[in-house]
Scaffold this active site. Structure first.
Site, short mmCIF file in Angstrom:
data_model
loop_
_atom_site.label_atom_id
_atom_site.label_comp_id
_atom_site.label_asym_id
_atom_site.label_seq_id
_atom_site.Cartn_x
_atom_site.Cartn_y
_atom_site.Cartn_z
N PRO A 1 0.80 -1.24 0.00
CA PRO A 1 0.00 0.00 0.00
C PRO A 1 0.83 1.29 0.00
O PRO A 1 0.78 2.08 0.95
CB PRO A 1 -0.83 -0.14 1.27
N CYS A 2 1.56 1.52 -1.08
CA CYS A 2 2.37 2.73 -1.17
C CYS A 2 1.52 3.99 -1.13
O CYS A 2 2.01 5.06 -0.78
CB CYS A 2 3.25 2.70 -2.42
#
Length: 175
Positions: free
Chosen positions: A141-142
């Site tokens: 989940p950048c």
């Protein structure tokens, strides 16, 4: 191989494409239709090939796009989906960053580049570079990594980062 599937979320179409062999080599998506997805596929293909990951554009049905979608809607925890990733072409440092981010920063929360860097005993710039090269968006989940002063950039579009955070119920970073 590549598997492409269309889903609906919050009244919008999302196209998800996954490169895979035995495990996922790369993920891309589009909220702007199939034509834009093709641009994203070409960008991901180029990234993977620069990392010496061979890419086959033959389409094959797979459960992987649905798994990515299930992570997106919260039916599968991000950390539980790590087992589907090949990590081929990813540096040991990037793998460490991706694993720490995915395990420590849960759905509905964000972390700054500086905070994540401190957890990893590295620089915010190094974290930012790893985020920019993330071949597994949504699963890794950048989009949850933000600037101290605001949302920050996101590849392919800042609007996508905002949308992903809204889906996860993040308040205060999406305006």
């Amino acid at each position: 191989m590549i598997s492409i599937e269309k889903f609906e979320i919050f009244g919008r179409e999302i196209w998800i494409a996954v490169f895979f062999e035995e495990k996922i080599d790369g993920v891309t998506f589009s909220l702007d239709g199939c034509e834009y997805l093709m641009e994203r596929i070409n960008s991901l293909k180029a990234l993977l090939e620069r990392r010496n990951v061979s890419v086959n554009l033959a389409e094959e049905k797979s459960d992987y796009p649905k798994i990515v979608y299930n992570v997106l809607v919260g039916d599968i925890e991000n950390q539980d989906a790590l087992r589907f990733l090949s990590f081929r072409g990813v540096t040991p440092f990037e793998k460490k960053v991706y694993e720490v981010l995915t395990k420590k920063v849960k759905r509905g929360s964000v972390i700054t580049y500086g905070e994540l860097a401190k957890m990893l005993s590295t620089s915010p710039r190094a974290v930012g570079n790893a985020m920019k090269r993330n071949p597994y968006p949504i699963i890794v989940p950048c989009h949850r990594v933000v600037l101290k002063s605001g949302l920050g950039d996101y590849t392919p579009k800042r609007e996508y980062k905002q949308f992903l955070l809204e889906i996860e119920g993040v308040k205060g970073w999406t305006s």
